[in-house]
Design a protein around this motif. Structure first.
Motif, PDB file in Angstrom:
ATOM      1  N   GLY A  99      -1.394 -14.327  12.388  1.00 43.64           N
ATOM      2  CA  GLY A  99      -0.515 -13.404  13.087  1.00 43.64           C
ATOM      3  C   GLY A  99       0.866 -13.242  12.494  1.00 43.64           C
ATOM      4  N   LEU A 100       1.190 -13.891  11.388  1.00 44.81           N
ATOM      5  CA  LEU A 100       2.507 -13.753  10.785  1.00 44.81           C
ATOM      6  C   LEU A 100       2.572 -12.612   9.778  1.00 44.81           C
ATOM      7  CD1 LEU A 100       3.368 -17.515  10.178  1.00 44.81           C
ATOM      8  CD2 LEU A 100       4.136 -16.045  12.041  1.00 44.81           C
ATOM      9  N   SER A 101       1.452 -11.936   9.577  1.00 46.20           N
ATOM     10  CA  SER A 101       1.405 -10.838   8.622  1.00 46.20           C
ATOM     11  C   SER A 101       2.051  -9.590   9.220  1.00 46.20           C
ATOM     12  CB  SER A 101      -0.052 -10.547   8.249  1.00 46.20           C
ATOM     13  OG  SER A 101      -0.119  -9.448   7.388  1.00 46.20           O
ATOM     14  N   PHE A 102       2.963  -8.987   8.447  1.00 41.13           N
ATOM     15  CA  PHE A 102       3.617  -7.767   8.902  1.00 41.13           C
ATOM     16  C   PHE A 102       2.992  -6.519   8.308  1.00 41.13           C
ATOM     17  CE2 PHE A 102       6.728 -10.630  10.446  1.00 41.13           C
ATOM     18  CZ  PHE A 102       7.449  -9.941  11.414  1.00 41.13           C
ATOM     19  N   TYR A 103       2.432  -6.645   7.109  1.00 36.62           N
ATOM     20  CA  TYR A 103       1.859  -5.476   6.468  1.00 36.62           C
ATOM     21  C   TYR A 103       0.898  -5.923   5.377  1.00 36.62           C
ATOM     22  CZ  TYR A 103       1.511  -0.807   4.479  1.00 36.62           C
ATOM     23  OH  TYR A 103       1.033   0.412   4.054  1.00 36.62           O
ATOM     24  N   SER A 104      -0.214  -5.216   5.226  1.00 39.24           N
ATOM     25  CA  SER A 104      -1.131  -5.471   4.122  1.00 39.24           C
ATOM     26  C   SER A 104      -1.794  -4.162   3.721  1.00 39.24           C
ATOM     27  CB  SER A 104      -2.177  -6.525   4.483  1.00 39.24           C
ATOM     28  OG  SER A 104      -2.993  -6.068   5.533  1.00 39.24           O
ATOM     29  N   SER A 105      -2.245  -4.139   2.471  1.00 45.48           N
ATOM     30  CA  SER A 105      -2.884  -2.943   1.960  1.00 45.48           C
ATOM     31  C   SER A 105      -3.789  -3.329   0.799  1.00 45.48           C
ATOM     32  CB  SER A 105      -1.826  -1.940   1.480  1.00 45.48           C
ATOM     33  OG  SER A 105      -2.436  -0.761   0.983  1.00 45.48           O
ATOM     34  N   PHE A 106      -4.792  -2.504   0.533  1.00 40.97           N
ATOM     35  CA  PHE A 106      -5.672  -2.703  -0.612  1.00 40.97           C
ATOM     36  C   PHE A 106      -6.230  -1.352  -1.007  1.00 40.97           C
ATOM     37  CE2 PHE A 106      -8.166  -3.436   3.210  1.00 40.97           C
ATOM     38  CZ  PHE A 106      -9.284  -2.647   3.018  1.00 40.97           C
ATOM     39  N   GLY A 107      -6.729  -1.266  -2.222  1.00 40.08           N
ATOM     40  CA  GLY A 107      -7.277   0.005  -2.666  1.00 40.08           C
ATOM     41  C   GLY A 107      -7.770  -0.053  -4.094  1.00 40.08           C
ATOM     42  N   LEU A 108      -8.071   1.122  -4.627  1.00 36.30           N
ATOM     43  CA  LEU A 108      -8.588   1.282  -5.978  1.00 36.30           C
ATOM     44  C   LEU A 108      -7.696   2.259  -6.723  1.00 36.30           C
ATOM     45  CD1 LEU A 108     -10.879   1.023  -8.149  1.00 36.30           C
ATOM     46  CD2 LEU A 108     -11.998   2.947  -6.991  1.00 36.30           C
ATOM     47  N   LEU A 109      -7.292   1.875  -7.931  1.00 36.80           N
ATOM     48  CA  LEU A 109      -6.513   2.751  -8.802  1.00 36.80           C
ATOM     49  C   LEU A 109      -7.331   3.046 -10.049  1.00 36.80           C
ATOM     50  CD1 LEU A 109      -3.047   0.940  -8.715  1.00 36.80           C
ATOM     51  CD2 LEU A 109      -3.666   3.037  -7.523  1.00 36.80           C
ATOM     52  N   SER A 110      -7.289   4.289 -10.513  1.00 41.49           N
ATOM     53  CA  SER A 110      -7.950   4.613 -11.780  1.00 41.49           C
ATOM     54  C   SER A 110      -6.970   4.354 -12.922  1.00 41.49           C
ATOM     55  CB  SER A 110      -8.440   6.065 -11.773  1.00 41.49           C
ATOM     56  OG  SER A 110      -7.371   6.935 -11.477  1.00 41.49           O
ATOM     57  N   ALA A 111      -7.448   4.399 -14.135  1.00 42.88           N
ATOM     58  CA  ALA A 111      -6.621   4.093 -15.305  1.00 42.88           C
ATOM     59  C   ALA A 111      -5.393   4.989 -15.347  1.00 42.88           C
ATOM     60  CB  ALA A 111      -7.439   4.262 -16.573  1.00 42.88           C
ATOM     61  N   GLY A 112      -4.213   4.375 -15.495  1.00 43.31           N
ATOM     62  CA  GLY A 112      -2.959   5.116 -15.580  1.00 43.31           C
ATOM     63  C   GLY A 112      -2.408   5.590 -14.248  1.00 43.31           C
ATOM     64  N   GLU A 113      -3.086   5.315 -13.163  1.00 45.92           N
ATOM     65  CA  GLU A 113      -2.638   5.773 -11.842  1.00 45.92           C
ATOM     66  C   GLU A 113      -1.566   4.846 -11.281  1.00 45.92           C
ATOM     67  OE1 GLU A 113      -4.451   6.846  -7.405  1.00 45.92           O
ATOM     68  OE2 GLU A 113      -5.784   6.090  -8.961  1.00 45.92           O
ATOM     69  N   SER A 114      -0.686   5.424 -10.483  1.00 46.15           N
ATOM     70  CA  SER A 114       0.370   4.676  -9.817  1.00 46.15           C
ATOM     71  C   SER A 114       0.392   5.093  -8.353  1.00 46.15           C
ATOM     72  CB  SER A 114       1.716   4.980 -10.478  1.00 46.15           C
ATOM     73  OG  SER A 114       2.717   4.197  -9.906  1.00 46.15           O
ATOM     74  N   ARG A 115       0.613   4.129  -7.469  1.00 48.87           N
ATOM     75  CA  ARG A 115       0.645   4.418  -6.037  1.00 48.87           C
ATOM     76  C   ARG A 115       1.910   3.827  -5.426  1.00 48.87           C
ATOM     77  NH1 ARG A 115      -4.528   3.060  -2.771  1.00 48.87           N
ATOM     78  NH2 ARG A 115      -5.243   4.639  -4.209  1.00 48.87           N
ATOM     79  N   ASP A 116       2.610   4.632  -4.612  1.00 48.21           N
ATOM     80  CA  ASP A 116       3.800   4.181  -3.887  1.00 48.21           C
ATOM     81  C   ASP A 116       3.461   4.054  -2.416  1.00 48.21           C
ATOM     82  OD1 ASP A 116       5.690   4.167  -6.052  1.00 48.21           O
ATOM     83  OD2 ASP A 116       5.682   6.359  -5.988  1.00 48.21           O
ATOM     84  N   GLU A 117       3.794   2.891  -1.831  1.00 47.86           N
ATOM     85  CA  GLU A 117       3.557   2.649  -0.417  1.00 47.86           C
ATOM     86  C   GLU A 117       4.808   2.046   0.202  1.00 47.86           C
ATOM     87  OE1 GLU A 117       0.063   0.231   0.044  1.00 47.86           O
ATOM     88  OE2 GLU A 117      -1.253   1.760  -0.804  1.00 47.86           O
ATOM     89  N   GLU A 118       4.892   2.117   1.522  1.00 43.33           N
ATOM     90  CA  GLU A 118       6.010   1.509   2.245  1.00 43.33           C
ATOM     91  C   GLU A 118       5.472   0.641   3.368  1.00 43.33           C
ATOM     92  OE1 GLU A 118       8.660   4.531   3.684  1.00 43.33           O
ATOM     93  OE2 GLU A 118       9.706   4.643   1.764  1.00 43.33           O
ATOM     94  N   THR A 119       6.167  -0.470   3.610  1.00 37.23           N
ATOM     95  CA  THR A 119       5.800  -1.352   4.710  1.00 37.23           C
ATOM     96  C   THR A 119       6.375  -0.791   5.996  1.00 37.23           C
ATOM     97  OG1 THR A 119       7.794  -2.711   4.547  1.00 37.23           O
ATOM     98  CG2 THR A 119       5.907  -3.366   3.184  1.00 37.23           C
ATOM     99  N   THR A 120       6.017  -1.416   7.093  1.00 34.11           N
ATOM    100  CA  THR A 120       6.661  -1.096   8.362  1.00 34.11           C
ATOM    101  C   THR A 120       8.057  -1.722   8.348  1.00 34.11           C
ATOM    102  OG1 THR A 120       5.744  -3.095   9.344  1.00 34.11           O
ATOM    103  CG2 THR A 120       4.468  -1.066   9.603  1.00 34.11           C
ATOM    104  N   GLN A 121       8.851  -1.443   9.362  1.00 32.97           N
ATOM    105  CA  GLN A 121      10.187  -2.032   9.472  1.00 32.97           C
ATOM    106  C   GLN A 121      10.057  -3.551   9.603  1.00 32.97           C
ATOM    107  OE1 GLN A 121      13.151  -0.291   9.569  1.00 32.97           O
ATOM    108  NE2 GLN A 121      14.382  -2.136   9.792  1.00 32.97           N
ATOM    109  N   LEU A 122      10.716  -4.291   8.706  1.00 31.15           N
ATOM    110  CA  LEU A 122      10.669  -5.752   8.717  1.00 31.15           C
ATOM    111  C   LEU A 122      12.018  -6.293   9.180  1.00 31.15           C
ATOM    112  CD1 LEU A 122       9.083  -6.267   5.175  1.00 31.15           C
ATOM    113  CD2 LEU A 122       7.880  -6.243   7.359  1.00 31.15           C
ATOM    114  N   PRO A 123      12.012  -7.214  10.142  1.00 27.91           N
ATOM    115  CA  PRO A 123      13.284  -7.834  10.534  1.00 27.91           C
ATOM    116  C   PRO A 123      13.791  -8.742   9.408  1.00 27.91           C
ATOM    117  CG  PRO A 123      11.460  -8.800  11.770  1.00 27.91           C
ATOM    118  CD  PRO A 123      10.891  -7.695  10.942  1.00 27.91           C
ATOM    119  N   GLY A 124      15.093  -8.958   9.331  1.00 32.69           N
ATOM    120  CA  GLY A 124      15.666  -9.839   8.314  1.00 32.69           C
ATOM    121  C   GLY A 124      15.018 -11.212   8.381  1.00 32.69           C
ATOM    122  N   GLY A 125      14.886 -11.864   7.242  1.00 33.84           N
ATOM    123  CA  GLY A 125      14.269 -13.181   7.197  1.00 33.84           C
ATOM    124  C   GLY A 125      13.616 -13.442   5.853  1.00 33.84           C
TER     125      GLY A 125
END
Length: 178
Positions: free
Chosen positions: A85-111
């Motif tokens: 339960g301490l996980s705030f955000y996770s992601s997984f996926g597949l990228l093809s050769a030369g591909e780039s992906r930008d993602e954002e987490t949810t709002q994280l409290p300081g810490g």
């Protein structure tokens, strides 16, 4: 006046200077000559030094292949174990050769946070974690491995995560509070 006859003395060179000369030439100097002394005692034995080897971790050949669907989800769960339960955000996926992906987490409290990164495929993937325009960590990760980076957030933040693959690759990451 008489004549005196001088005795003719035959001169011979001594062999000792030649031996000393050869000894100095052979050894260079006395400091570089090896000397051993046999007092009749047995040589001192030292305990055998331990053999230190780096562990060889065999790489699962299946990790060189990308997967999709349920196999991708199962791989992501294996490399990113549940953190109670301490996980705030996770992601997984597949990228093809030369591909780039930008993602954002949810709002994280300081810490303090642990960002677990994983890659699966034939080569590597690059993970860049930012807080706004500030790069917090940048990791080139060899596929088939997992790495954990610890980040300290002074204030609440939304992290931007960019994943880039130079060959087809699966990626997975998790942001957990420590």
């Amino acid at each position: 006046m008489g004549w005196a006859r001088a005795l003719k003395v035959r001169t011979t060179r001594s062999a000792i200077p030649a031996v000393v000369l050869c000894g100095v030439l052979a050894c260079g100097t006395m400091a570089s000559c090896e000397y051993s002394y046999d007092d009749g005692r047995a040589p001192v034995s030292s305990p055998p030094s331990p053999v230190i080897t780096d562990p060889v971790l065999t790489r699962d050949p299946a990790l060189g292949q990308t997967v999709t669907g349920d196999a991708l989800k199962a791989w992501a769960q294996d490399v990113l174990p549940d953190v109670n339960g301490l996980s705030f955000y996770s992601s997984f996926g597949l990228l093809s050769a030369g591909e780039s992906r930008d993602e954002e987490t949810t709002q994280l409290p300081g810490g303090t946070y642990a960002v677990t990164l994983a890659c699966r495929g034939a080569r590597s993937a690059e993970f860049t974690v930012r807080n706004g325009s500030e790069v917090l960590t940048e990791v080139m990760l060899r596929c088939g491995t997992t790495r954990v980076k610890v980040l300290q957030l002074e204030t609440d933040a939304v992290l931007g995560i960019t994943i880039t693959a130079n060959a087809a690759a699966n990626f997975a990451y998790r942001v957990s509070r420590i």
